[in-house]
Design an enzyme around this catalytic site. Structure first.
Site, PDB file in Angstrom:
ATOM      1  N   HIS A 114       4.384  18.214  -0.146  1.00 55.61           N
ATOM      2  CA  HIS A 114       4.814  16.804  -0.108  1.00 55.61           C
ATOM      3  C   HIS A 114       4.564  16.045  -1.397  1.00 55.61           C
ATOM      4  O   HIS A 114       4.773  14.829  -1.434  1.00 55.61           O
ATOM      5  CB  HIS A 114       4.090  16.042   1.000  1.00 55.61           C
ATOM      6  CG  HIS A 114       4.471  16.458   2.376  1.00 55.61           C
ATOM      7  ND1 HIS A 114       5.460  15.838   3.102  1.00 55.61           N
ATOM      8  CD2 HIS A 114       3.998  17.443   3.153  1.00 55.61           C
ATOM      9  CE1 HIS A 114       5.558  16.421   4.282  1.00 55.61           C
ATOM     10  NE2 HIS A 114       4.682  17.408   4.336  1.00 55.61           N
ATOM     11  N   LYS A 134       5.275  -0.157   0.911  1.00 58.17           N
ATOM     12  CA  LYS A 134       4.825   1.228   0.813  1.00 58.17           C
ATOM     13  C   LYS A 134       3.399   1.210   0.287  1.00 58.17           C
ATOM     14  O   LYS A 134       2.910   0.142  -0.118  1.00 58.17           O
ATOM     15  CB  LYS A 134       5.711   2.026  -0.151  1.00 58.17           C
ATOM     16  CG  LYS A 134       5.924   1.320  -1.508  1.00 58.17           C
ATOM     17  CD  LYS A 134       6.833   2.095  -2.443  1.00 58.17           C
ATOM     18  CE  LYS A 134       8.294   1.934  -2.140  1.00 58.17           C
ATOM     19  NZ  LYS A 134       8.955   3.165  -1.736  1.00 58.17           N
ATOM     20  N   ARG A 135       2.705   2.385   0.296  1.00 59.66           N
ATOM     21  CA  ARG A 135       1.370   2.417  -0.293  1.00 59.66           C
ATOM     22  C   ARG A 135       1.415   1.887  -1.727  1.00 59.66           C
ATOM     23  O   ARG A 135       2.426   2.026  -2.420  1.00 59.66           O
ATOM     24  CB  ARG A 135       0.836   3.866  -0.293  1.00 59.66           C
ATOM     25  CG  ARG A 135       0.369   4.331   1.059  1.00 59.66           C
ATOM     26  CD  ARG A 135      -0.767   3.496   1.576  1.00 59.66           C
ATOM     27  NE  ARG A 135      -1.979   3.772   0.845  1.00 59.66           N
ATOM     28  CZ  ARG A 135      -3.052   4.373   1.369  1.00 59.66           C
ATOM     29  NH1 ARG A 135      -3.077   4.718   2.645  1.00 59.66           N
ATOM     30  NH2 ARG A 135      -4.118   4.592   0.640  1.00 59.66           N
ATOM     31  N   LYS A 142       4.485   4.371  -7.894  1.00 63.47           N
ATOM     32  CA  LYS A 142       5.516   3.660  -7.129  1.00 63.47           C
ATOM     33  C   LYS A 142       5.940   2.362  -7.832  1.00 63.47           C
ATOM     34  O   LYS A 142       6.910   1.732  -7.481  1.00 63.47           O
ATOM     35  CB  LYS A 142       5.019   3.365  -5.720  1.00 63.47           C
ATOM     36  CG  LYS A 142       4.766   4.639  -4.897  1.00 63.47           C
ATOM     37  CD  LYS A 142       4.211   4.319  -3.530  1.00 63.47           C
ATOM     38  CE  LYS A 142       3.764   5.541  -2.750  1.00 63.47           C
ATOM     39  NZ  LYS A 142       4.879   6.241  -2.073  1.00 63.47           N
ATOM     40  N   THR A 158      10.544   7.878   2.536  1.00 61.55           N
ATOM     41  CA  THR A 158      11.208   7.784   3.832  1.00 61.55           C
ATOM     42  C   THR A 158      11.504   6.317   4.154  1.00 61.55           C
ATOM     43  O   THR A 158      12.445   6.021   4.884  1.00 61.55           O
ATOM     44  CB  THR A 158      10.359   8.420   4.953  1.00 61.55           C
ATOM     45  OG1 THR A 158       8.999   8.009   4.763  1.00 61.55           O
ATOM     46  CG2 THR A 158      10.450   9.925   4.908  1.00 61.55           C
ATOM     47  N   LYS A 164      14.771   4.122   5.890  1.00 57.84           N
ATOM     48  CA  LYS A 164      14.668   3.126   6.967  1.00 57.84           C
ATOM     49  C   LYS A 164      15.326   1.803   6.543  1.00 57.84           C
ATOM     50  O   LYS A 164      16.022   1.163   7.340  1.00 57.84           O
ATOM     51  CB  LYS A 164      13.197   2.907   7.342  1.00 57.84           C
ATOM     52  CG  LYS A 164      12.551   4.172   7.914  1.00 57.84           C
ATOM     53  CD  LYS A 164      11.031   4.092   7.932  1.00 57.84           C
ATOM     54  CE  LYS A 164      10.431   5.467   8.140  1.00 57.84           C
ATOM     55  NZ  LYS A 164       8.974   5.521   7.853  1.00 57.84           N
TER      56      LYS A 164
END
Ligand code: 26W
Length: 851
Positions: free
Chosen positions: A374, A565-566, A571, A673, A677
């Site tokens: 992952h 998100k985290r 990111k 993911t 969504k």
């Protein structure tokens, strides 16, 4: 059990009505029954939690019938079972999801209404089990939903953490953590099964001996043994009777007190031992994509893996199936390397506890496991110092050495004299301090290895697992992630789903590709208007929530630009922040400038020990403090950090987004993911060519996606050529002004030191290439702003996003796993009547239920 005494005929009527009936009347009766007899309350004194519990038990009864039914069929029909091993399951609230999957959402809503209660409020009451950090744990939950929906026999195996992911509060702009006490009001969705507890050994030493048949054997003499107690949660599929099991292990002490120590007067020593055993499943490690190397973490991993494998062996034994057939009856999917110690543990169980020889045990083991990778981040690759590993798991270290020695012989045969390659592929890292490399163990011990998006799988083959790819090319495959449309559309966005169903019927929920049929309506102005009104209404709701919870007015007509998100440097939430400051600076330079109004929303937790991630949260809040109050801005920009992001909250956020921020440095986000969504719910994406963004772009079309930034290849090339972020700072005046403003203390009440670590990091190293991507990002955001001004066209793009997201249903992912890796097929579960039909109680069948 005195089963003979039960009057089946009468019981049947009762069971049908109050425990299984789906009519509004039956549901109301059952609800009141549970309120009285389980909660021990009558309506006048019942709390909202009592009502929630009574409803949860009402729903649970309806699940149990299907659960028992499913277990019976699996036991008697003997099918291959998928065991999904995961250290995290981020399930989200159960109530609403079970209502959707049972198909009784509307009936229950009405039943509650007739009793004067509001279903939404009751659902709000549920404390969600936050037994995961982010993507990996939530993926496991989506996959359980899809496996049940596709009628695949499966068990999710994991850890029942007493404390899940911490609760996040924001004080003075900083993240503050507190413990998550999700179990404090009890958990109506699980049932503990102490009768199936197992024992798990730790520490001690091994000794070789010769058994009565003259064979060489090894015995493990542990210095600690703990009990693993299973807690089962039913996982019902959508509109099917298949109800699978999530089995989570909780650790307990062998004896409440160590009586030898107790009698010797060492009371605290005895109590300490109990505490130590219970510590194993006490708390979820809150790190995402970062290993910590703590012994307790390895204990957790080994604990749940050993419990689960012993449980699987028990299931086979109860069915009188020989252990030689273990791999025919089970396939184990390893969710990242966290459970990969299972490979050594299965070898140990088969050899040391069940008398098999190495070759046979290895034959079984290497046909049992499949491994999903992952992440490519080097800091997330798990490795354990040999000393620590050998102390906790002495027998497993021996087994790993033996696997390694046989494996390296194979490598040498293919690549004679390639010492560098042998060193890289060894299960033991001997370049400095010695470590066990869990990814290497997972690759050697698994028959399949997959990445989670096309790009990620390619990079995995090219980079981190390149040597293994060269040796075993056939093991490698891609399985692009997916998400369940039941939770992330039907439950979270009922208004949109009603509109979709009114146009294309309801079967899209199980066959998400059918959303394509919406394309026929994209030119229908009425449909577009309805689609837009729904988005507007949902934004209005979120605006109200924000007003109520944060006291901040946000304009529902403004663009809702969301990054949830985290929090992680890769990111790049701080790139988003730099864009906000850019817009702010433009307004300050020219207060009358025509700017598309935006509401910037952020949500996500930072690992408690991750300093820069926490500073990014403070940074966002500080920008909000200035921007939200500045009269020059006149409400055109709002910035808000939404605290304590969770699955429950995510369900509220995805449908309200206009713009979804998926802006990781290319090559860093394995899949993502959340990107799926958002897009399913009609948000447009601004994103890099990273993870599953690449495939989303491919599906929705470049004209419906805002692409920016360097490609993964360009990032590699730039790094190799020697990246100098300062060049970008010097040559882009707008960027320079942004960074200078921050450095000057403008957003920190004149404190020039507060954000210095962030600014210095960007100017002098910038490992995630923010400055290199800044211009491309800001220009792309300008195109977004322009596009938003044409609401009709925006809605058109938004509809096409929803219509073209069919690929990203987790049903598609799971079907691919079934076909290519697991080789399993659906088993239909017909609902049967237990009380009349028997199931062994009345001797009419001879089934034994072993799950
Ligand atoms: C040992 C510390 C640790 C903890 C968690 C290392 C790695 C992890 C996870 C693998 C991190 C994670 O959640 N990865 C995410 O997995 C998602 C599901 O496949 C992907 O969509 C995300 O891109 C990936 O970051």
């Amino acid at each position: 059990m005195q089963t003979q005494d039960i009057n089946f005929q009468n019981a049947n009527i009762r069971v049908e009505d109050d425990r299984t009936g789906l009519s509004v009347e039956a549901l109301k009766r059952a609800f009141l029954d549970n309120l009285f007899y389980i909660q021990g309350k009558f309506p006048a004194i019942a709390t909202r939690n009592d009502y929630y519990m009574a409803l949860a038990y009402t729903v649970r009864d309806r699940l149990f019938r299907r659960w028992i039914n499913t277990a019976e069929v699996y036991t008697t029909q003997g099918s291959r079972t998928v065991c999904y091993f995961s250290a995290e399951f981020l399930m989200g609230p159960h109530l609403g999801n079970n209502l959707i999957n049972l198909g009784i959402f509307d009936q229950v809503k009405q039943a509650m209404q007739e009793l004067g209660l509001d279903l939404d409020e009751l659902m709000e009451q549920e404390e969600e089990p936050g037994l995961g950090n982010g993507g990996l744990g939530r993926l496991a939950a989506c996959y359980l939903d899809s496996m049940a929906t596709l009628e695949i026999a499966s068990i999710g195996y994991g850890i029942r953490y007493e404390f899940g992911i911490f609760d996040q509060d924001i004080r003075d702009g900083w993240q503050v953590e507190s413990t998550d006490k999700w179990l404090s009001y009890g958990n109506p969705w699980e049932i503990s099964r102490p009768e199936w507890e197992v024992q798990v050994k730790f520490g001690g030493y091994t000794e070789a001996f010769t058994n009565e048949r003259g064979q060489y054997r090894v015995r493990w003499v542990p210095d600690k043994v703990v009990r693993g107690v299973p807690h089962d949660t039913p996982i019902l599929g959508y509109q099917v009777n298949t109800c699978n099991t999530l089995r989570l292990w909780s650790s307990e002490a062998i004896e409440s007190f160590d009586f030898t120590a107790f009698n010797a007067g060492d009371y605290s020593g005895a109590v300490y031992k109990k505490m130590e055993s219970e510590n194993i499943s006490k708390v979820l490690y809150p790190n995402d994509n970062m290993t910590q190397g703590k012994i307790l973490r390895l204990e957790q991993q080994f604990f749940f893996v050993s419990c689960s494998l012993q449980d699987m062996i028990r299931i086979l034994e109860r069915q009188n199936i020989s252990l030689d057939r273990f791999h025919e009856k089970f396939v184990v999917q390893l969710n990242d390397t966290h459970p990969s110690i299972a490979i050594a543990e299965l070898m140990r169980l088969l050899m040391d506890e069940h008398g098999m020889e190495w070759d046979q045990a290895w034959n079984i083991t290497s046909k049992t496991f499949a491994y999903t990778n992952h992440t490519l981040l080097p800091e997330a690759l798990e490795r354990w110092p040999i000393g620590l590993f050998g102390k906790l798991l002495p027998r497993h270290l021996e087994i790993i050495y033996e696997i390694n020695s046989r494996f390296l012989d194979e490598v040498r045969l293919k690549y004679p004299d390639d010492i560098a390659r042998i060193n890289r592929m060894s299960l033991i890292d001997e370049s400095g301090e010695r470590y066990v490399r869990m990814a290497n163990l997972a690759c050697v011990g698994s028959f399949a290895i997959n990445g989670v998006a096309a790009l990620h799988t390619e990079l995995m083959k090219k980079d981190v697992l390149h040597d293994f790819y060269e040796l075993y090319p056939d093991k490698f495959n891609n399985k692009t992630n997916g998400v369940t449309p039941r939770r992330f559309m039907v439950l979270s966005n009922p208004r949109l789903c009603r509109l979709i169903t009114s146009k294309i019927g309801h079967t899209w929920v199980k066959h998400l590709d059918e959303l394509h049929q919406l394309e026929a309506y994209v030119d229908d102005p009425e449909f577009r208007a309805e689609f837009r009104q729904i988005k507007q209404a949902i934004k209005q709701d979120l605006a109200q929530y924000i007003k109520a919870n944060y006291g901040l007015e946000v304009d529902p007509a403004s663009m809702f630009d969301i990054q949830a998100k985290r929090i992680h440097e890769y990111k790049r939430q701080h790139l988003n922040a730099l864009h906000i400051i850019t817009l702010y600076n433009r307004i300050k330079a020219n207060p009358d400038i025509d700017i598309t109004p935006r509401t910037f929303l952020f949500g996500g937790k930072a690992a408690p020990g991750y300093f820069l991630a926490k500073l990014i949260i403070k940074f966002i809040n500080s920008i909000g403090d200035v921007v939200n109050r500045d009269p020059d801005v006149r409400g055109r920009l709002k910035v808000l950090f939404l605290k304590d992001y969770s699955v429950k909250f995510a369900q509220r956020v995805y449908p309200a987004a206009d713009l979804s921020e998926q802006i990781s440095t290319a090559g860093k986000e394995a899949s993502g993911t959340g990107n799926m969504k958002f897009a399913m719910n009609g948000a447009l994406t601004i994103g890099t060519l990273d993870g599953a963004n690449v495939e989303i772009l491919e599906e929705v079309g470049a004209e419906n996606f805002f692409l920016f930034g360097m490609t993964a290849e360009e990032v590699y090339a730039k790094r190799a050529a020697g990246y100098n972020p300062m060049e970008y700072y010097e040559s882009d005046p707008e960027l320079k002004l942004v960074l200078d403003r921050v450095a000057s203390g403008f957003f920190s009440h004149g404190d020039v030191n507060l954000f210095k670590p962030l600014i210095d990091n960007l100017l002098y190293s910038d490992p995630y290439f923010l400055l290199a991507d800044y211009r491309s990002y800001v220009d792309c955001q300008d195109r977004v702003s322009l596009a938003y001004r044409n609401q009709d066209h925006w809605t058109r793009m938004s509809i096409l996003n929803t219509a073209r997201m069919g690929k990203f249903s987790s049903d598609r992912s799971i079907q691919d796993y079934c076909d290519d890796i697991w080789k399993v097929h659906p088993i239909k579960i017909e609902l049967r009547d237990y009380v009349q039909g028997g199931c062994g109680f009345d001797g009419s069948t001879d089934c034994k239920v072993v799950f």
